[in-house]
Design a protein around this motif. Structure first.
Motif, PDB file in Angstrom:
ATOM      1  N   ALA A   4       0.845  -1.196   0.000  1.00 18.95           N
ATOM      2  CA  ALA A   4       0.000   0.000   0.000  1.00 18.95           C
ATOM      3  C   ALA A   4       0.880   1.245   0.000  1.00 18.95           C
ATOM      4  CB  ALA A   4      -0.902  -0.010   1.232  1.00 18.95           C
ATOM      5  N   PRO A   5       0.456   2.311  -0.691  1.00 20.94           N
ATOM      6  CA  PRO A   5       1.266   3.538  -0.731  1.00 20.94           C
ATOM      7  C   PRO A   5       1.486   4.133   0.652  1.00 20.94           C
ATOM      8  CG  PRO A   5      -0.488   3.606  -2.382  1.00 20.94           C
ATOM      9  CD  PRO A   5      -0.780   2.430  -1.489  1.00 20.94           C
ATOM     10  N   VAL A   6       2.646   4.722   0.835  1.00 24.64           N
ATOM     11  CA  VAL A   6       2.913   5.478   2.051  1.00 24.64           C
ATOM     12  C   VAL A   6       2.155   6.800   2.000  1.00 24.64           C
ATOM     13  CG1 VAL A   6       4.696   6.724   3.332  1.00 24.64           C
ATOM     14  CG2 VAL A   6       5.186   4.458   2.416  1.00 24.64           C
ATOM     15  N   LEU A   7       2.153   7.414   0.818  1.00 27.73           N
ATOM     16  CA  LEU A   7       1.463   8.692   0.632  1.00 27.73           C
ATOM     17  C   LEU A   7       0.570   8.616  -0.593  1.00 27.73           C
ATOM     18  CD1 LEU A   7       1.134  11.767   1.323  1.00 27.73           C
ATOM     19  CD2 LEU A   7       2.999  12.182  -0.299  1.00 27.73           C
ATOM     20  N   GLU A   8      -0.675   9.022  -0.433  1.00 28.18           N
ATOM     21  CA  GLU A   8      -1.612   9.137  -1.556  1.00 28.18           C
ATOM     22  C   GLU A   8      -2.129  10.575  -1.607  1.00 28.18           C
ATOM     23  OE1 GLU A   8      -4.384   5.553  -2.428  1.00 28.18           O
ATOM     24  OE2 GLU A   8      -4.055   5.556  -0.251  1.00 28.18           O
ATOM     25  N   ARG A  91       4.045  14.174  12.830  1.00 25.73           N
ATOM     26  CA  ARG A  91       5.320  14.744  12.387  1.00 25.73           C
ATOM     27  C   ARG A  91       6.460  14.083  13.152  1.00 25.73           C
ATOM     28  NH1 ARG A  91       2.815  20.344  13.353  1.00 25.73           N
ATOM     29  NH2 ARG A  91       1.454  20.585  11.533  1.00 25.73           N
ATOM     30  N   CYS A  92       7.456  13.696  12.418  1.00 23.77           N
ATOM     31  CA  CYS A  92       8.655  13.017  12.928  1.00 23.77           C
ATOM     32  C   CYS A  92       8.413  11.545  13.203  1.00 23.77           C
ATOM     33  CB  CYS A  92       9.227  13.682  14.181  1.00 23.77           C
ATOM     34  SG  CYS A  92       9.798  15.364  13.900  1.00 23.77           S
ATOM     35  N   THR A  93       7.222  11.161  13.717  1.00 21.17           N
ATOM     36  CA  THR A  93       6.993   9.746  13.995  1.00 21.17           C
ATOM     37  C   THR A  93       6.660   8.970  12.723  1.00 21.17           C
ATOM     38  OG1 THR A  93       4.662  10.191  14.481  1.00 21.17           O
ATOM     39  CG2 THR A  93       6.195  10.200  16.340  1.00 21.17           C
ATOM     40  N   ARG A  94       5.788   9.540  11.880  1.00 18.93           N
ATOM     41  CA  ARG A  94       5.416   8.845  10.642  1.00 18.93           C
ATOM     42  C   ARG A  94       5.742   9.636   9.385  1.00 18.93           C
ATOM     43  NH1 ARG A  94      -0.576   6.972  11.887  1.00 18.93           N
ATOM     44  NH2 ARG A  94      -0.617   6.745   9.621  1.00 18.93           N
ATOM     45  N   MET A  95       6.017  10.936   9.529  1.00 25.35           N
ATOM     46  CA  MET A  95       6.480  11.722   8.380  1.00 25.35           C
ATOM     47  C   MET A  95       7.471  12.774   8.872  1.00 25.35           C
ATOM     48  SD  MET A  95       3.088  13.999   7.489  1.00 25.35           S
ATOM     49  CE  MET A  95       2.228  14.963   8.739  1.00 25.35           C
ATOM     50  N   ALA A 177       7.682   6.753   8.083  1.00 27.51           N
ATOM     51  CA  ALA A 177       7.389   6.015   6.848  1.00 27.51           C
ATOM     52  C   ALA A 177       7.572   6.896   5.623  1.00 27.51           C
ATOM     53  CB  ALA A 177       5.957   5.490   6.899  1.00 27.51           C
ATOM     54  N   LEU A 178       7.398   8.228   5.798  1.00 25.82           N
ATOM     55  CA  LEU A 178       7.498   9.168   4.682  1.00 25.82           C
ATOM     56  C   LEU A 178       8.538  10.239   5.005  1.00 25.82           C
ATOM     57  CD1 LEU A 178       6.379  10.417   1.977  1.00 25.82           C
ATOM     58  CD2 LEU A 178       4.815  11.750   3.425  1.00 25.82           C
TER      59      LEU A 178
END
Length: 540
Positions: A4-8, A91-95, A177-178
């Motif tokens: 699955a995409p990280v960002l859509e 922010r910082c945790t997942r992007m 992740a991103l």
């Protein structure tokens, strides 16, 4: 089954305040970033690249509203409707995001380790000793020397490349992740740029991070991207795998951007026959004294530099950050005093001259700096900025204004715009105004210090063409300082390569680029991103 995409991003539209040149900054843009994939967003300034990045991070100002029907999903979670508290958690945790200019993104009064520690203290329950251990490990992972010293240093004590690595460490410390990288290598020299690009690619591969990489440099695109999305005036005009898009671009705009990339091969250009020498330096040196707790020491920024520029010719100085390029330029312009050597301008040795005697000679040397916005007084109209110099040297107001109007035409701007302020122009237009201001003094030597490094590729091509035309039309001597080897290849007759304050190679541009003799020159050329890709053939 594909991950699955990280960002859509789906049908993303972002409004502009009333009175802008268009209604939306971004209009109906859709794309995705998969785990372990690098997607590059490219386009000219104002195309909407950074607006998309800031919308994803939830950092858009309220004046730029996200339109209804837009979707930005991080690992399936819609960010458009998320509150500020939830965005802070993500922010910082997942992007994470690496900003273009680390010196403005980092807090100048906090040590670098403390700034990374803020992220861990906010988002983890680790004890201080555990956080420091994790920070030191991350500093090692981004290949910074002496991690203990780096952690305890302030941003101003580090080089540009080191500060950018601190930003990368901060963005990746919690393994998001991103990763969004907004022009992270624009202001860096080619070797540091190559190291940063390699580092981002390695970390992204190891961690399976999805990367949204924003750039206007197609050399970077060729080096790092898996897929490319091309934006024009906020609209996505073309997207595809990197190799396919660069070799077979379909949209005219994409073809124009690729065609604007300067070639690494210097063109044939007839040299003026026996033109008079405008500038000659001999054994030029600049030494700075540094005071310490146990006494002072001398730091040699420039040593034994010998250069020569004839009327109608351009000499380029290339090298890494800290090699002494800008110090040489500032010595020649007498913005700083040389420690030793000769600087002969039009037969006068200006090196030992006291500043009170330099006034009449200063108008013969004019300089165009890297950042046009900082070079122009924001409270004065561009007309006032252009006429100021000539009027200080006794030119009447009417004559100075008439000259300013002619110069605006020369740099291909509307003379009626002289009453406007710098913020009312684009970056490329502001640089043209700075060129006009320098030419208003009718100089014999024009120094361009990284004058096009901050411009996107198409505007850069226009300014380079403009400078070459002005040089030929006015028969000027030019000193062109750059870390962009493609730019140096296209505008310079001769090239001086500097390393650690010394000129290590010097000769005709075609000769130096075709067969570099010094090991440092060869390493510099090999580090240039996209060096082996033929952009001219791709655009044809």
């Amino acid at each position: 089954m594909a991950a699955a995409p990280v960002l859509e991003v789906g049908n993303l539209s972002i409004g502009l305040p009333q009175g802008g040149d268009r209604t939306d900054a971004v209009s109906g843009v859709s794309f995705a970033v998969a785990p372990g994939e690098i997607v590059c967003l490219v386009g000219e300034s104002g195309s909407g690249k950074s607006v998309i990045a800031f919308a994803t991070m939830g950092l858009l100002p309220k004046a730029l509203p996200v339109r209804p029907g837009s979707r930005i999903a991080l690992q399936g979670e819609d960010l458009v409707g998320a509150g500020e508290a939830r965005l802070r958690e993500l922010r910082c945790t997942r992007m994470g995001m690496i900003f273009q200019e680390p010196m403005t993104a980092l807090n100048p009064v906090m040590r670098c380790g403390a700034q990374i520690d803020e992220v861990l203290a906010e988002h983890t329950t680790l004890r201080p000793a555990e956080r420091r251990e994790k920070i030191l490990a991350m500093i090692e992972q981004v290949r910074l020397p002496d991690p203990q010293r780096m952690v305890d240093s302030y941003p101003h004590q580090l080089s540009g490349g080191q500060r950018q690595r601190i930003m990368i460490a901060m963005a990746l410390i919690l393994e998001p992740a991103l990763l969004i990288a907004d022009e992270p290598t624009t202001a860096l020299d080619v070797t540091t740029q190559a190291q940063i690009l390699k580092l981002i690619k390695e970390l992204q591969t190891q961690r399976g991070t999805g990367v949204l990489f924003i750039t206007h440099d197609f050399g970077v695109v060729a080096e790092i991207a898996d897929r490319v999305a091309v934006l024009k005036h906020g609209e996505l005009v073309e997207m595809g795998p990197t190799a396919e898009l660069l070799r077979r671009p379909r949209h005219p705009y994409t073809k124009m951007l690729i065609a604007s990339v300067p070639s690494h091969d210097p063109p044939e250009r007839p040299r003026p026959a026996a033109a008079p020498v405008v500038l000659r330096t001999e054994a030029l040196a600049k030494t700075y004294g540094q005071r310490g707790l146990f006494g002072g020491r001398q730091v040699a920024a420039v040593q034994d530099v010998a250069l020569q520029i004839r009327r109608g010719e351009t000499l380029g100085i290339v090298g890494e950050s800290g090699s002494g390029k800008s110090t040489v330029a500032r010595c020649i312009a007498r913005l700083i005093d040389p420690s030793a050597g000769r600087i002969q301008l039009d037969g006068h040795d200006i090196a030992p001259m006291p500043h009170r005697r330099l006034r009449e000679l200063r108008r013969k040397i004019q300089i165009v700096f890297q950042d046009p916005y900082r070079s122009l007084n924001p409270r004065r109209t561009v007309g006032q900025s252009i006429v100021e110099g000539p009027m200080n040297y006794g030119t009447g107001a009417a004559e100075a204004l008439a000259r300013a109007r002619k110069l605006m035409e020369l740099v291909r701007l509307d003379p009626d715009a002289l009453d406007r302020y710098p913020h009312q122009f684009s970056g490329g237009q502001r640089q043209r105004i700075c060129i006009a201001r320098a030419l208003a003094m009718e100089p014999e030597l024009l120094i361009a210090d990284e004058a096009v490094s901050a411009l996107d590729v198409s505007v850069q091509a226009q300014v380079l063409q403009l400078l070459a035309g002005i040089r030929d039309q006015l028969n000027l001597a030019m000193l062109f300082i750059t870390h962009d080897l493609r730019v140096a290849a296209q505008v310079c007759d001769d090239v001086a390569v500097m390393s650690q304050g010394r000129v290590v190679e010097y000769g005709p541009a075609r000769q130096v680029f075709a067969a570099p003799q010094h090991a440092y020159t060869r390493a510099l050329f090999d580090a240039a991103p996209g060096r082996h890709f033929d952009f001219a053939a791709a655009a044809s």
